[in-house]
Design a protein around this motif. Structure first.
Motif, short mmCIF file in Angstrom:
data_model
loop_
_atom_site.label_atom_id
_atom_site.label_comp_id
_atom_site.label_asym_id
_atom_site.label_seq_id
_atom_site.Cartn_x
_atom_site.Cartn_y
_atom_site.Cartn_z
N LYS A 1 0.84 -1.21 0.00
CA LYS A 1 0.00 0.00 0.00
C LYS A 1 0.87 1.26 0.00
O LYS A 1 0.62 2.21 -0.76
CB LYS A 1 -0.91 0.00 1.23
N GLU A 2 1.90 1.26 0.84
CA GLU A 2 2.80 2.41 0.90
C GLU A 2 3.56 2.58 -0.41
O GLU A 2 3.70 3.69 -0.92
CB GLU A 2 3.79 2.21 2.06
N THR B 1 1.13 3.83 -3.10
CA THR B 1 0.76 5.23 -2.84
C THR B 1 1.87 6.17 -3.29
O THR B 1 1.62 7.17 -3.98
CB THR B 1 0.46 5.44 -1.35
N ASN B 2 3.09 5.87 -2.90
CA ASN B 2 4.22 6.73 -3.25
C ASN B 2 4.47 6.76 -4.76
O ASN B 2 4.71 7.81 -5.35
CB ASN B 2 5.48 6.27 -2.53
#
Length: 459
Positions: free
Chosen positions: A331-332, A335-336
């Protein structure tokens, strides 16, 4: 671990050996068996000095009457196995009694009987793959009972791996796995590594050569290079299954859970002694590239030791937690990465954005974050919803670079070019779409042809 090349010898031996032995074994019979076994060990066993010591021991036992009490091939084979292993400590070297057949040797009925038995075993074995399922927490689970020969095992391995391709953690249960083909071990390992990782080496006495095993660049499925991996082991985990476990442990790729494995690291093959008995002779030894040794006699010790009854539940518990952590990491990362992509799109300029956007989209694809149709959808979103056709054209063009064999992405690129008034380029790419669709016999060929005709009319 390597036995296929010797199966033909077993067949020939059974076909042409004419002596029939009763089950009340004579001393002469036992002496013949021990002499043949000694010759095989001296000629083939990876450690010649130990072969000599083993020969001396079993001949001394024969002379002392140690084997007199064993009246059947099965009991004699077990006693011989115990005797040779008491000297060489090699759990691979086993004397085996052949399956009981009803038909006499050298008859068509016997050949058919052996063939039917072999087919039955092969179908029931299913290349060693017993169970595959997705457990609670989106954890993939494979119960693997053996590593069959690569050509037979590969398609089944690919099929099983496809069924867990979308999981967030994987458990490979080797608690009932007795080993098998090192090529198959390498192939399954390749699903969890990039290509070119040196997993193991095998030295063979017969040809005085060493074979190195490296992970493959490609498999016929989706690689799971960063997926959390767990391996269940037991004291029944042996030979090739130990190699898989040791590979994963020494490369720090997986967490091993369970009990210490059986401790057999010397590969070899099965050789006939006579029509009733055969022996597995280890002709080589494993050499791990990291430890410079192997697990022979000591086994592979798991990082997390639990009882056999606790192994599955404990591993599943650990895998669920690892899957949660993996999802957070993904997820991180998503997102980035998408934030960077959207930032580049919103600050688009003709001078340098094109290369940057292509690079980010390529990175997204390599990470499994986006596919060609999603890139196309992103382009249409900028063209129709955001009313930014130049950005859309940049996205469509990047898609043609990433997917040069896709008729659909060229058709979309052509549509974008038409929107910003680049008619000649647009028609060129519509024609490219039609050509690709024709070569591929695409069911959408008519649609692409109609789009080309409309574009030509606008010109």
């Amino acid at each position: 671990m390597i036995i296929r090349k010797y199966l033909f010898l077993l067949f020939i031996c059974a076909l042409f050996h004419t002596t029939t032995y009763s089950q009340d074994l004579s001393n002469t019979y036992k002496e013949e068996v021990i002499n043949t076994l000694s010759t095989l060990m001296n000629d083939l066993y990876v450690f010649p000095d130990i072969a000599k010591d083993t020969e001396a021991h079993i001949k001394k036992q024969l002379k002392a009457g140690h084997f007199d009490a064993f009246k059947t091939n099965e009991s004699f084979a077990n006693a011989l196995t115990e005797s040779v292993q008491s000297i060489n400590k090699d759990k691979h070297m086993r004397i085996m009694n052949q399956p009981p057949y009803e038909a006499p040797v050298m008859t068509p009925e016997r050949i058919i009987e052996e063939k039917l038995y072999s087919l039955k075993r092969k179908k029931e074995y299913n290349a060693g793959f017993n169970t595959v399922k997705v457990l609670e927490g989106n954890v993939g689970y494979i119960d693997l009972r053996g590593f069959t020969y690569f050509q037979e095992g590969k398609p089944i391995a690919d099929a099983y791996m496809k069924l867990i391709a979308n999981t967030d953690a994987v458990i490979i249960d080797l608690s009932k796995n007795g080993g098998g083909d090192p090529e198959m071990v390498k192939y399954l390992c390749s699903y969890f590594f990039k290509g070119g990782v040196h997993l193991n080496s095998l030295y063979f006495r017969e040809e005085d050569k060493t074979i190195d095993f490296y992970t493959l660049d490609d498999v016929d499925g989706t690689k799971m290079i960063d997926i959390p991996l767990f391996v269940i082991t037991s004291n029944r985990t042996f030979s090739g299954a130990e190699e898989f476990s040791y590979n994963m442990q020494t490369q720090k790729r997986a967490t091993l859970v369970g009990q210490t494995t059986g401790g057999g690291a010397n590969p070899g093959g099965t050789r006939p002694i006579n029509e009733s008995l055969s022996v597995f002779i280890p002709t080589g030894k494993a050499i791990n590239p990291i430890t410079k040794t192997n697990w022979e006699g000591v086994g592979v010790v798991p990082e997390i030791k639990v009882t056999a009854d606790e192994s599955f539940s404990k591993t599943h518990e650990l895998a669920k937690k690892a899957a949660d952590h993996y999802r957070e990491k993904i997820k991180e990362r998503y997102t980035n990465t998408f934030a960077t992509l959207l930032s580049k799109l919103e600050t688009y300029n003709p001078a340098n954005s094109e290369k940057e956007i292509l690079a980010i989209l390529k990175d997204c694809e390599e990470k499994g974050m986006i596919q060609d149709w999603e890139i196309n959808a992103l382009g249409y979103q900028y063209m129709m919803e955001h009313k930014k056709p130049k950005i859309a054209v940049c996205i469509f063009k990047a898609n043609t670079v990433l997917h040069p064999e896709s008729a659909n992405v060229f058709d979309s690129y052509a549509e974008g070019l038409m929107t910003i008034g680049k008619y000649e380029e647009s028609i060129k790419n519509y024609k490219k779409a039609v050509a690709l669709a024709t070569a591929d016999n695409s069911p959408d060929l008519q649609v692409f042809q109609e789009n080309l005709e409309k574009a030509l009319q606008k010109k």
